[in-house]
Design a protein around this motif. Structure first.
Motif, PDB file in Angstrom:
ATOM      1  N   LEU A  37      11.912  -6.656  -4.027  1.00 14.45           N
ATOM      2  CA  LEU A  37      11.232  -5.584  -4.763  1.00 14.45           C
ATOM      3  C   LEU A  37      12.234  -4.447  -4.968  1.00 14.45           C
ATOM      4  CD1 LEU A  37       7.806  -5.574  -2.870  1.00 14.45           C
ATOM      5  CD2 LEU A  37       8.361  -6.686  -5.047  1.00 14.45           C
ATOM      6  N   ARG A  38      12.775  -4.358  -6.176  1.00 15.65           N
ATOM      7  CA  ARG A  38      13.887  -3.446  -6.406  1.00 15.65           C
ATOM      8  C   ARG A  38      13.582  -2.319  -7.383  1.00 15.65           C
ATOM      9  NH1 ARG A  38      18.343  -5.443  -4.080  1.00 15.65           N
ATOM     10  NH2 ARG A  38      18.280  -7.626  -3.420  1.00 15.65           N
ATOM     11  N   THR A  39      12.428  -2.355  -8.008  1.00 14.31           N
ATOM     12  CA  THR A  39      12.047  -1.299  -8.941  1.00 14.31           C
ATOM     13  C   THR A  39      10.648  -0.793  -8.606  1.00 14.31           C
ATOM     14  OG1 THR A  39      11.028  -2.785 -10.553  1.00 14.31           O
ATOM     15  CG2 THR A  39      13.408  -2.383 -10.775  1.00 14.31           C
ATOM     16  N   SER A  83       8.111   2.578 -14.083  1.00 16.98           N
ATOM     17  CA  SER A  83       8.244   1.123 -13.956  1.00 16.98           C
ATOM     18  C   SER A  83       9.679   0.617 -13.915  1.00 16.98           C
ATOM     19  CB  SER A  83       7.457   0.439 -15.069  1.00 16.98           C
ATOM     20  OG  SER A  83       7.472  -0.960 -14.891  1.00 16.98           O
ATOM     21  N   PRO A  84      10.586   1.026 -14.821  1.00 11.20           N
ATOM     22  CA  PRO A  84      11.941   0.473 -14.779  1.00 11.20           C
ATOM     23  C   PRO A  84      12.880   1.145 -13.787  1.00 11.20           C
ATOM     24  CG  PRO A  84      11.728   1.931 -16.655  1.00 11.20           C
ATOM     25  CD  PRO A  84      10.377   1.889 -15.988  1.00 11.20           C
ATOM     26  N   LEU A  85      12.426   2.191 -13.113  1.00 12.09           N
ATOM     27  CA  LEU A  85      13.314   2.987 -12.270  1.00 12.09           C
ATOM     28  C   LEU A  85      13.508   2.351 -10.901  1.00 12.09           C
ATOM     29  CD1 LEU A  85      12.108   6.619 -13.078  1.00 12.09           C
ATOM     30  CD2 LEU A  85      13.966   5.307 -14.125  1.00 12.09           C
ATOM     31  N   PRO A  86      14.631   2.650 -10.239  1.00 13.01           N
ATOM     32  CA  PRO A  86      14.871   2.121  -8.891  1.00 13.01           C
ATOM     33  C   PRO A  86      13.888   2.712  -7.893  1.00 13.01           C
ATOM     34  CG  PRO A  86      16.548   3.733  -9.467  1.00 13.01           C
ATOM     35  CD  PRO A  86      15.769   3.473 -10.724  1.00 13.01           C
ATOM     36  N   LEU A  87      13.825   2.109  -6.711  1.00 11.90           N
ATOM     37  CA  LEU A  87      12.854   2.505  -5.695  1.00 11.90           C
ATOM     38  C   LEU A  87      13.008   3.957  -5.260  1.00 11.90           C
ATOM     39  CD1 LEU A  87      12.922  -0.703  -3.481  1.00 11.90           C
ATOM     40  CD2 LEU A  87      11.219  -0.075  -5.198  1.00 11.90           C
ATOM     41  N   SER A  88      14.212   4.490  -5.334  1.00  6.13           N
ATOM     42  CA  SER A  88      14.418   5.875  -4.917  1.00  6.13           C
ATOM     43  C   SER A  88      13.620   6.848  -5.771  1.00  6.13           C
ATOM     44  CB  SER A  88      15.902   6.231  -4.967  1.00  6.13           C
ATOM     45  OG  SER A  88      16.464   5.899  -6.217  1.00  6.13           O
ATOM     46  N   ALA A  89      13.174   6.430  -6.951  1.00  8.04           N
ATOM     47  CA  ALA A  89      12.345   7.292  -7.798  1.00  8.04           C
ATOM     48  C   ALA A  89      10.987   7.564  -7.181  1.00  8.04           C
ATOM     49  CB  ALA A  89      12.171   6.662  -9.179  1.00  8.04           C
ATOM     50  N   LEU A  90      10.601   6.774  -6.182  1.00  3.98           N
ATOM     51  CA  LEU A  90       9.305   6.954  -5.524  1.00  3.98           C
ATOM     52  C   LEU A  90       9.362   7.933  -4.353  1.00  3.98           C
ATOM     53  CD1 LEU A  90       7.989   3.276  -5.501  1.00  3.98           C
ATOM     54  CD2 LEU A  90       7.382   5.123  -7.077  1.00  3.98           C
ATOM     55  N   ALA A  94       3.303  -3.807  -9.252  1.00  7.76           N
ATOM     56  CA  ALA A  94       2.715  -5.108  -9.571  1.00  7.76           C
ATOM     57  C   ALA A  94       2.357  -5.924  -8.335  1.00  7.76           C
ATOM     58  CB  ALA A  94       3.688  -5.900 -10.453  1.00  7.76           C
ATOM     59  N   ALA A  95       2.846  -5.524  -7.169  1.00  5.42           N
ATOM     60  CA  ALA A  95       2.611  -6.298  -5.939  1.00  5.42           C
ATOM     61  C   ALA A  95       1.226  -5.995  -5.365  1.00  5.42           C
ATOM     62  CB  ALA A  95       3.691  -5.977  -4.916  1.00  5.42           C
ATOM     63  N   PRO A  96       0.624  -6.931  -4.644  1.00 11.33           N
ATOM     64  CA  PRO A  96      -0.668  -6.684  -3.980  1.00 11.33           C
ATOM     65  C   PRO A  96      -0.574  -5.512  -3.012  1.00 11.33           C
ATOM     66  CG  PRO A  96      -0.137  -9.025  -3.979  1.00 11.33           C
ATOM     67  CD  PRO A  96       1.099  -8.318  -4.445  1.00 11.33           C
ATOM     68  N   ARG A  97      -1.521  -4.618  -3.066  1.00 12.39           N
ATOM     69  CA  ARG A  97      -1.440  -3.380  -2.309  1.00 12.39           C
ATOM     70  C   ARG A  97      -1.614  -3.576  -0.803  1.00 12.39           C
ATOM     71  NH1 ARG A  97      -2.015   1.441  -5.120  1.00 12.39           N
ATOM     72  NH2 ARG A  97      -3.128   2.363  -3.352  1.00 12.39           N
ATOM     73  N   ALA A  98      -2.595  -4.377  -0.394  1.00 10.86           N
ATOM     74  CA  ALA A  98      -2.865  -4.513   1.037  1.00 10.86           C
ATOM     75  C   ALA A  98      -1.654  -5.050   1.806  1.00 10.86           C
ATOM     76  CB  ALA A  98      -4.089  -5.396   1.261  1.00 10.86           C
ATOM     77  N   PRO A  99      -0.975  -6.118   1.337  1.00 11.48           N
ATOM     78  CA  PRO A  99       0.227  -6.574   2.047  1.00 11.48           C
ATOM     79  C   PRO A  99       1.341  -5.529   2.059  1.00 11.48           C
ATOM     80  CG  PRO A  99      -0.613  -8.299   0.606  1.00 11.48           C
ATOM     81  CD  PRO A  99      -1.384  -7.062   0.280  1.00 11.48           C
ATOM     82  N   LEU A 100       1.453  -4.757   0.983  1.00 12.33           N
ATOM     83  CA  LEU A 100       2.465  -3.699   0.963  1.00 12.33           C
ATOM     84  C   LEU A 100       2.205  -2.681   2.065  1.00 12.33           C
ATOM     85  CD1 LEU A 100       2.914  -2.842  -2.832  1.00 12.33           C
ATOM     86  CD2 LEU A 100       4.595  -3.918  -1.329  1.00 12.33           C
ATOM     87  N   ALA A 101       0.963  -2.263   2.200  1.00 12.90           N
ATOM     88  CA  ALA A 101       0.622  -1.269   3.219  1.00 12.90           C
ATOM     89  C   ALA A 101       0.855  -1.817   4.623  1.00 12.90           C
ATOM     90  CB  ALA A 101      -0.826  -0.826   3.047  1.00 12.90           C
ATOM     91  N   ARG A 102       0.483  -3.080   4.854  1.00 12.37           N
ATOM     92  CA  ARG A 102       0.665  -3.661   6.188  1.00 12.37           C
ATOM     93  C   ARG A 102       2.137  -3.763   6.563  1.00 12.37           C
ATOM     94  NH1 ARG A 102      -3.571  -7.209   4.571  1.00 12.37           N
ATOM     95  NH2 ARG A 102      -2.025  -8.799   4.020  1.00 12.37           N
ATOM     96  N   ARG A 103       2.956  -4.145   5.591  1.00 19.68           N
ATOM     97  CA  ARG A 103       4.361  -4.412   5.918  1.00 19.68           C
ATOM     98  C   ARG A 103       5.236  -3.168   5.835  1.00 19.68           C
ATOM     99  NH1 ARG A 103       7.920  -9.606   3.902  1.00 19.68           N
ATOM    100  NH2 ARG A 103       9.845  -9.042   4.987  1.00 19.68           N
ATOM    101  N   PHE A 104       4.943  -2.285   4.881  1.00 20.55           N
ATOM    102  CA  PHE A 104       5.856  -1.168   4.627  1.00 20.55           C
ATOM    103  C   PHE A 104       5.253   0.200   4.922  1.00 20.55           C
ATOM    104  CE2 PHE A 104       6.943  -4.632   1.657  1.00 20.55           C
ATOM    105  CZ  PHE A 104       8.197  -4.947   2.139  1.00 20.55           C
ATOM    106  N   GLY A 105       3.993   0.242   5.291  1.00 19.91           N
ATOM    107  CA  GLY A 105       3.381   1.508   5.672  1.00 19.91           C
ATOM    108  C   GLY A 105       2.618   2.164   4.531  1.00 19.91           C
TER     109      GLY A 105
END
Length: 265
Positions: A217-219, A195-202, A225-236
């Protein structure tokens, strides 16, 4: 789609993955050749100021750039990708050595073979890491902490700075090694770790990371915590795949390699 709303399937019973990261592997290969395998554990370490910081160079298009470096060069604020000419202008005393990717790969493979004493399931992770599936093995070495401490100590004695993370998923173990350095994550605590780590941890692509950061969205926690469906549509879908693998919602295979030639460590 199943990638949007994964079922909380059963985790592999008791699975434990150890991630090992060698942040200075390229430089350590050279320093071990010059100074001997036990150079880190000698009373004279750290090296005296007269010994120049080490930089590994490679050609990128028409320029020579930093491919890797040792801790002292990193402490001088030199970074991977920086031009060698700029680095020399800032610090004329640096020692620049041409990269040898094949030699680095052979070294990493030797380290993987050496780890077979802890588990036969060892996989190469990129250019500077290993995954060890230690499920059911740790009790043979006194438990998880004892085994991890032994591995770190033995590598240090042979000239390697290695970071370790142990968790129930490869993704969580990878993040623990690279962002905590020596961390054991209990099963079910993957979200708290990430949770507290930067995006590169993913373990996502740099362009995906930049796109996420551009919308605030920086962590890893912000992504969770963001809605999953919009994340998938926008970021893959790969973004959610990596997140779900790290959290143990989806399996991630660790494919062990066949031993080649064990390194004498």
């Amino acid at each position: 789609m199943s990638t949007l709303l994964p079922k909380e399937g059963p985790r592999k019973s008791g699975q434990r993955i150890l991630s090992l990261w060698f942040p200075y592997l390229c430089a350590e290969r050279i320093l071990r050749q010059r100074l001997g395998r036990s150079w880190r554990s000698r009373p004279s370490h750290p090296l005296p100021p007269s010994y120049p910081p080490l930089v590994i160079s490679h050609r990128d298009s028409n320029a020579q750039r930093i491919a890797a470096l040792d801790e002292r060069a990193e402490a001088l604020k030199l970074k991977r990708g920086m031009g060698i000419a700029d680095a020399r202008a800032m610090h004329p005393s640096i020692d620049v050595v041409e990269a040898d990717p094949e030699a680095d790969r052979r070294l990493l493979e030797g380290l993987a073979d050496w780890c077979d004493r802890y588990t036969p399931l060892v996989a190469i992770d990129g250019e500077d890491g290993l995954f060890l599936d230690v499920t059911g093995c740790t009790h043979l070495f006194g438990g998880e902490r004892a085994m991890q401490d032994e591995i770190l100590t033995r590598f240090f004695q042979q000239g390697f700075d290695v970071r370790a993370g142990l968790a129930s998923t490869p993704g969580a173990a990878w993040a623990a090694a690279r962002f905590h350095g020596d961390r054991i994550v209990a099963g079910g605590e993957e979200a708290a770790l990430l949770s507290p780590l930067p995006l590169s941890a993913l373990r996502i692509a740099p362009e995906t990371r930049a796109s996420l950061e551009s919308v605030g969205l920086r962590t890893a926690g912000a992504v969770m915590a963001a809605p999953r469906a919009p994340l998938a549509r926008r970021f893959g879908a790969t973004l959610l795949l990596r997140l779900d693998q790290a959290l143990g919602r989806l399996d991630e295979a660790v494919s062990p390699r066949l031993p080649v030639a064990p390194l004498s460590v």
